[in-house]
Design a protein around this motif. Structure first.
Motif, PDB file in Angstrom:
ATOM      1  N   HIS A  27       0.824  -1.207   0.000  1.00  0.00           N
ATOM      2  CA  HIS A  27       0.000   0.000   0.000  1.00  0.00           C
ATOM      3  C   HIS A  27       0.857   1.255   0.000  1.00  0.00           C
ATOM      4  O   HIS A  27       1.719   1.430   0.857  1.00  0.00           O
ATOM      5  N   GLY A  28       0.587   2.134  -0.967  1.00  0.00           N
ATOM      6  CA  GLY A  28       1.328   3.391  -1.089  1.00  0.00           C
ATOM      7  C   GLY A  28       2.656   3.166  -1.772  1.00  0.00           C
ATOM      8  O   GLY A  28       3.169   2.050  -1.812  1.00  0.00           O
ATOM      9  N   GLY A  29       3.218   4.249  -2.316  1.00  0.00           N
ATOM     10  CA  GLY A  29       4.468   4.022  -3.038  1.00  0.00           C
ATOM     11  C   GLY A  29       5.332   5.227  -3.316  1.00  0.00           C
ATOM     12  O   GLY A  29       5.804   5.397  -4.436  1.00  0.00           O
ATOM     13  N   PRO A  30       5.585   6.106  -2.332  1.00  0.00           N
ATOM     14  CA  PRO A  30       6.494   7.218  -2.614  1.00  0.00           C
ATOM     15  C   PRO A  30       7.929   6.725  -2.808  1.00  0.00           C
ATOM     16  O   PRO A  30       8.393   5.868  -2.060  1.00  0.00           O
ATOM     17  N   PHE A  31       8.623   7.250  -3.828  1.00  0.00           N
ATOM     18  CA  PHE A  31      10.034   6.927  -4.005  1.00  0.00           C
ATOM     19  C   PHE A  31      10.826   7.499  -2.827  1.00  0.00           C
ATOM     20  O   PHE A  31      10.468   8.528  -2.266  1.00  0.00           O
ATOM     21  N   ALA A  32      11.949   6.847  -2.494  1.00  0.00           N
ATOM     22  CA  ALA A  32      12.754   7.322  -1.364  1.00  0.00           C
ATOM     23  C   ALA A  32      13.790   8.357  -1.779  1.00  0.00           C
ATOM     24  O   ALA A  32      14.321   9.057  -0.931  1.00  0.00           O
ATOM     25  N   ASN A  33      14.087   8.454  -3.086  1.00  0.00           N
ATOM     26  CA  ASN A  33      15.070   9.469  -3.494  1.00  0.00           C
ATOM     27  C   ASN A  33      14.423  10.847  -3.641  1.00  0.00           C
ATOM     28  O   ASN A  33      15.053  11.861  -3.353  1.00  0.00           O
ATOM     29  N   ILE A  34      13.152  10.906  -4.048  1.00  0.00           N
ATOM     30  CA  ILE A  34      12.493  12.202  -4.254  1.00  0.00           C
ATOM     31  C   ILE A  34      11.308  12.416  -3.321  1.00  0.00           C
ATOM     32  O   ILE A  34      10.709  13.480  -3.313  1.00  0.00           O
ATOM     33  N   ALA A  35      10.965  11.397  -2.526  1.00  0.00           N
ATOM     34  CA  ALA A  35       9.856  11.518  -1.572  1.00  0.00           C
ATOM     35  C   ALA A  35      10.269  10.782  -0.298  1.00  0.00           C
ATOM     36  O   ALA A  35      11.449  10.548  -0.077  1.00  0.00           O
ATOM     37  N   HIS A  36       9.298  10.377   0.554  1.00  0.00           N
ATOM     38  CA  HIS A  36       9.712   9.832   1.846  1.00  0.00           C
ATOM     39  C   HIS A  36       9.831   8.314   1.894  1.00  0.00           C
ATOM     40  O   HIS A  36      10.217   7.755   2.926  1.00  0.00           O
ATOM     41  N   GLY A  37       9.522   7.629   0.795  1.00  0.00           N
ATOM     42  CA  GLY A  37       9.995   6.268   0.598  1.00  0.00           C
ATOM     43  C   GLY A  37       9.465   5.160   1.491  1.00  0.00           C
ATOM     44  O   GLY A  37      10.131   4.146   1.657  1.00  0.00           O
ATOM     45  N   MET A  49      14.816  14.871   2.225  1.00  0.00           N
ATOM     46  CA  MET A  49      15.907  15.190   1.313  1.00  0.00           C
ATOM     47  C   MET A  49      15.715  14.444  -0.017  1.00  0.00           C
ATOM     48  O   MET A  49      15.674  13.206  -0.045  1.00  0.00           O
ATOM     49  N   ALA A  50      15.588  15.201  -1.093  1.00  0.00           N
ATOM     50  CA  ALA A  50      15.501  14.609  -2.434  1.00  0.00           C
ATOM     51  C   ALA A  50      16.919  14.567  -3.005  1.00  0.00           C
ATOM     52  O   ALA A  50      17.490  15.593  -3.352  1.00  0.00           O
ATOM     53  N   LYS A  51      17.488  13.352  -3.065  1.00  0.00           N
ATOM     54  CA  LYS A  51      18.908  13.201  -3.386  1.00  0.00           C
ATOM     55  C   LYS A  51      19.121  11.887  -4.129  1.00  0.00           C
ATOM     56  O   LYS A  51      18.337  10.952  -3.973  1.00  0.00           O
ATOM     57  N   THR A  52      20.179  11.807  -4.905  1.00  0.00           N
ATOM     58  CA  THR A  52      20.476  10.552  -5.603  1.00  0.00           C
ATOM     59  C   THR A  52      20.607   9.402  -4.616  1.00  0.00           C
ATOM     60  O   THR A  52      21.145   9.558  -3.512  1.00  0.00           O
ATOM     61  N   GLN A  53      20.122   8.238  -5.023  1.00  0.00           N
ATOM     62  CA  GLN A  53      20.182   7.055  -4.170  1.00  0.00           C
ATOM     63  C   GLN A  53      21.508   6.318  -4.279  1.00  0.00           C
ATOM     64  O   GLN A  53      21.816   5.446  -3.472  1.00  0.00           O
ATOM     65  N   TYR A  54      22.305   6.659  -5.270  1.00  0.00           N
ATOM     66  CA  TYR A  54      23.477   5.844  -5.587  1.00  0.00           C
ATOM     67  C   TYR A  54      24.716   6.167  -4.757  1.00  0.00           C
ATOM     68  O   TYR A  54      25.694   5.429  -4.799  1.00  0.00           O
ATOM     69  N   SER A  55      24.681   7.263  -4.030  1.00  0.00           N
ATOM     70  CA  SER A  55      25.864   7.696  -3.299  1.00  0.00           C
ATOM     71  C   SER A  55      25.462   8.461  -2.051  1.00  0.00           C
ATOM     72  O   SER A  55      24.360   9.011  -1.972  1.00  0.00           O
ATOM     73  N   PHE A  56      26.380   8.512  -1.074  1.00  0.00           N
ATOM     74  CA  PHE A  56      26.165   9.393   0.075  1.00  0.00           C
ATOM     75  C   PHE A  56      26.244  10.858  -0.346  1.00  0.00           C
ATOM     76  O   PHE A  56      25.740  11.737   0.346  1.00  0.00           O
ATOM     77  N   VAL A  78      10.611  19.676   1.640  1.00  0.00           N
ATOM     78  CA  VAL A  78      11.471  18.929   0.718  1.00  0.00           C
ATOM     79  C   VAL A  78      12.666  19.793   0.319  1.00  0.00           C
ATOM     80  O   VAL A  78      12.499  20.960  -0.061  1.00  0.00           O
ATOM     81  N   ALA A  79      13.863  19.212   0.412  1.00  0.00           N
ATOM     82  CA  ALA A  79      15.078  19.870  -0.077  1.00  0.00           C
ATOM     83  C   ALA A  79      15.560  19.116  -1.303  1.00  0.00           C
ATOM     84  O   ALA A  79      15.918  17.932  -1.214  1.00  0.00           O
ATOM     85  N   VAL A  80      15.528  19.758  -2.467  1.00  0.00           N
ATOM     86  CA  VAL A  80      15.958  19.124  -3.712  1.00  0.00           C
ATOM     87  C   VAL A  80      17.462  19.355  -3.848  1.00  0.00           C
ATOM     88  O   VAL A  80      17.926  20.492  -3.975  1.00  0.00           O
ATOM     89  N   CYS A  81      18.234  18.266  -3.799  1.00  0.00           N
ATOM     90  CA  CYS A  81      19.691  18.354  -3.725  1.00  0.00           C
ATOM     91  C   CYS A  81      20.346  17.916  -5.036  1.00  0.00           C
ATOM     92  O   CYS A  81      19.946  16.911  -5.632  1.00  0.00           O
TER      93      CYS A  81
END
Length: 555
Positions: free
Chosen positions: A267-277, A485-492, A522-525
């Motif tokens: 149930h529900g499906g926000p992405f974790a890189n651009i939403a709360h995941g 934080m909206a940030k790439t998932q591939y790196s710290f 939301v902070a778009v990084c």
């Protein structure tokens, strides 16, 4: 067999039998076919006085092209807990069409640790995403309609902040000009689209506790500002009631089953890189009333999904997780250690050792939330004993334990050891969950805290316009909100190519958005996009219906 062949061969039970495992009466299941159903709001309300079970979070290292298997491990652990005699349920998110037709594939697990019906879950499922998309765009249409018919609220059309959404990767819609074509079509202005999983309506559905809370939160959405800079809300447009009607059924969590016929809420499906995941609060809290153990996952790596689970979802919903499972693979360790994807099948212990600091960083970070963790090494057939031992030795040096898990190949038998360890941690009672920062910390300091404590950045870069905007929101009474934080998932870092555990980097914040209804800022990084694009060769090119009427290429 492939994942999809295994899923098709599943011995599924009628959804009423799955509901019975959690003592859900048939009359409170709204069936969608024979193998999926929604759980009624009335039944969920009746559970309020029941004691909660134990909550376990599954998270992972930063994702790599080698694959980590977080959902697979979530499903495997749920099956493993049931196999050792615990009454367990899992809670995962629904799949977006964007990555299904893009490059990521499905979101139902894999091998013998899957949730079924797999094809339907990865496509239209029970229509929740369509309802969210429709409700979101209804508000957008009513906003433009209000402006067209005289703009009684004196909206400054240069300051419309509400974008439309679509559940598809479509870069052409990121920035558009709407209302072209003359007087009859309204007032031309710049606009844009986000993907549905980045919609504030998606976040609201996943954080709301019931329909009344949902309607209030929808009404709190800020859609635009007047010339005097005062906000215009969805309730000012009188859209909140109709949006709630569109979302009434979508608010009810979906019940399906694993391959081993154990209950799964999807149930529900926000992405974790651009939403709360995270999956919905309603699904998680319902499962906690019905099962002794609830296994849930948070999207992408622990720097994104687990951080938001702890700082946003648990804080807002009053949840207290008691154990965390961090998923890692030998293959991913080798990629973090510099090995090319084509060479991952060859033994390389030194590369494993070189890549382990990424895992170590996540172990350190999760300790800051006061919840004990265990590492699950998701097994691949190419892993050698020496490589697995290298991961175990590293994790032991960090004061934790790593367990080899073979649920992909063996189902619950392959996850029984992990399940026993999770029970041991929970029964040990050492968890003392706490968020990373207090509510009353200024918004920019919250962003700095995450950047420095979780990403290990030296500084946060934000121009005066962004800092002033944050202060303005604080003055309007939004300073207590957590940050997303909206940030790439591939790196710290914000550079997706920097693997491992880098230090000495900066975190640039490009834009901030106030999600007043969802209850976070939301902070778009860096270069992260809230509307992804399709890859050069999208998965959609290989998806079709074969001569037997079955779907090929979806997974």
């Amino acid at each position: 067999m492939s994942d999809i062949e295994i899923a098709r061969a599943a011995n599924k039970k009628p959804i009423q039998e799955i509901g019975a495992k959690l003592d859900i009466p048939n009359e409170h299941l709204l069936p969608f076919g024979h193998d999926k159903a929604k759980v009624s709001e009335e039944f969920i309300r009746s559970l309020s006085g029941k004691k909660n079970g134990h909550l376990v979070l599954v998270t992972a290292i930063n994702p790599t092209p080698a694959g980590e298997g977080k959902t697979t491990t979530t499903v495997g652990l749920g099956d493993g807990l049931n196999a050792i005699g615990k009454k367990a349920a899992i809670c995962i998110r629904e799949a977006s069409l964007g990555p299904c037709f893009g490059m990521k594939g499905g979101a139902a697990g894999g091998g013998y640790a899957q949730v079924v019906p797999m094809e339907e879950m990865n496509l239209h499922f029970t229509g929740d995403f369509h309802a969210i998309t429709s409700a979101h765009n209804l508000l957008a249409a009513m906003l433009d309609n209000h402006i067209y018919w005289g703009n009684e609220l004196d909206i400054d059309i240069r300051r419309v902040v509400y974008r439309r959404v679509l559940d598809m990767n479509d870069r052409a819609l990121r920035q558009v000009v709407c209302s072209l074509g003359g007087v009859a079509n309204g007032f031309p202005r710049e606009a844009g689209f986000d993907i549905t999983v980045a919609s504030e309506v998606m976040a609201i559905l996943c954080l709301a506790t019931d329909l009344a809370d949902l309607e209030k939160r929808l009404g709190d959405i800020i859609v635009a500002y007047r010339r005097d800079r005062t906000p215009v809300y969805a309730r000012d447009i009188k859209a909140d009631g109709a949006m709630t009607v569109l979302l009434q059924q979508a608010m009810q969590p979906n019940l399906v089953q694993t391959l081993e016929n154990n209950p799964a809420f999807v149930h529900g499906g926000p992405f974790a890189n651009i939403a709360h995941g995270c999956n919905s609060v309603v699904a998680t809290t319902t499962a906690l009333k019905l099962a002794d153990y609830v296994v849930t996952e948070a999207g992408f790596g622990a720097d994104l999904g687990a951080e938001k689970f702890m700082n946003i979802k648990c804080r807002k919903a009053g949840l207290k997780p008691e154990a965390v499972v961090i998923v890692a693979t030998v293959r991913a360790m080798k990629m973090n250690g510099g090995v090319d994807k084509k060479d991952l099948g060859e033994e390389n212990v030194s590369a494993v050792e070189k890549g382990c600091p990424n895992l170590g960083r996540h172990i350190e970070n999760l300790r800051k939330f006061g919840v004990p963790s265990v590492v699950a090494i998701n097994h691949f057939v190419t892993d050698t004993d020496a490589e697995v031992q290298a991961v175990k030795d590293f994790v032991a040096s960090m004061g934790s334990e790593a367990i080899l898990c073979k649920h992909w190949a063996d189902g619950s038998k392959g996850s029984a050891e992990l399940a026993k360890k999770v029970v041991q941690i929970v029964e040990g009672g050492t968890a003392d969950y706490k968020p990373l920062y207090p509510d009353d910390m200024p918004l920019f300091e919250k962003m700095e805290t995450i950047a420095k404590e979780i990403y290990r950045a030296d500084e946060v870069l934000a121009d005066a316009k962004i800092r002033n905007q944050l202060k303005e929101w604080e003055n309007q009474g939004y300073g207590h909100l957590p940050v997303c934080m909206a940030k790439t998932q591939y790196s710290f870092t914000t550079d997706p190519t920097r693997r491992g555990a880098p230090t000495g980097h900066s975190l640039p914040i490009r834009e901030v958005r106030l999600s007043a209804g969802a209850g976070f800022v939301v902070a778009v990084c860096g270069e992260i996009m809230t509307m992804p694009g399709l890859p050069r060769v999208p998965s959609a090119e290989s998806i079709c219906i074969n001569e037997d009427g079955l779907i090929d290429g979806l997974f």
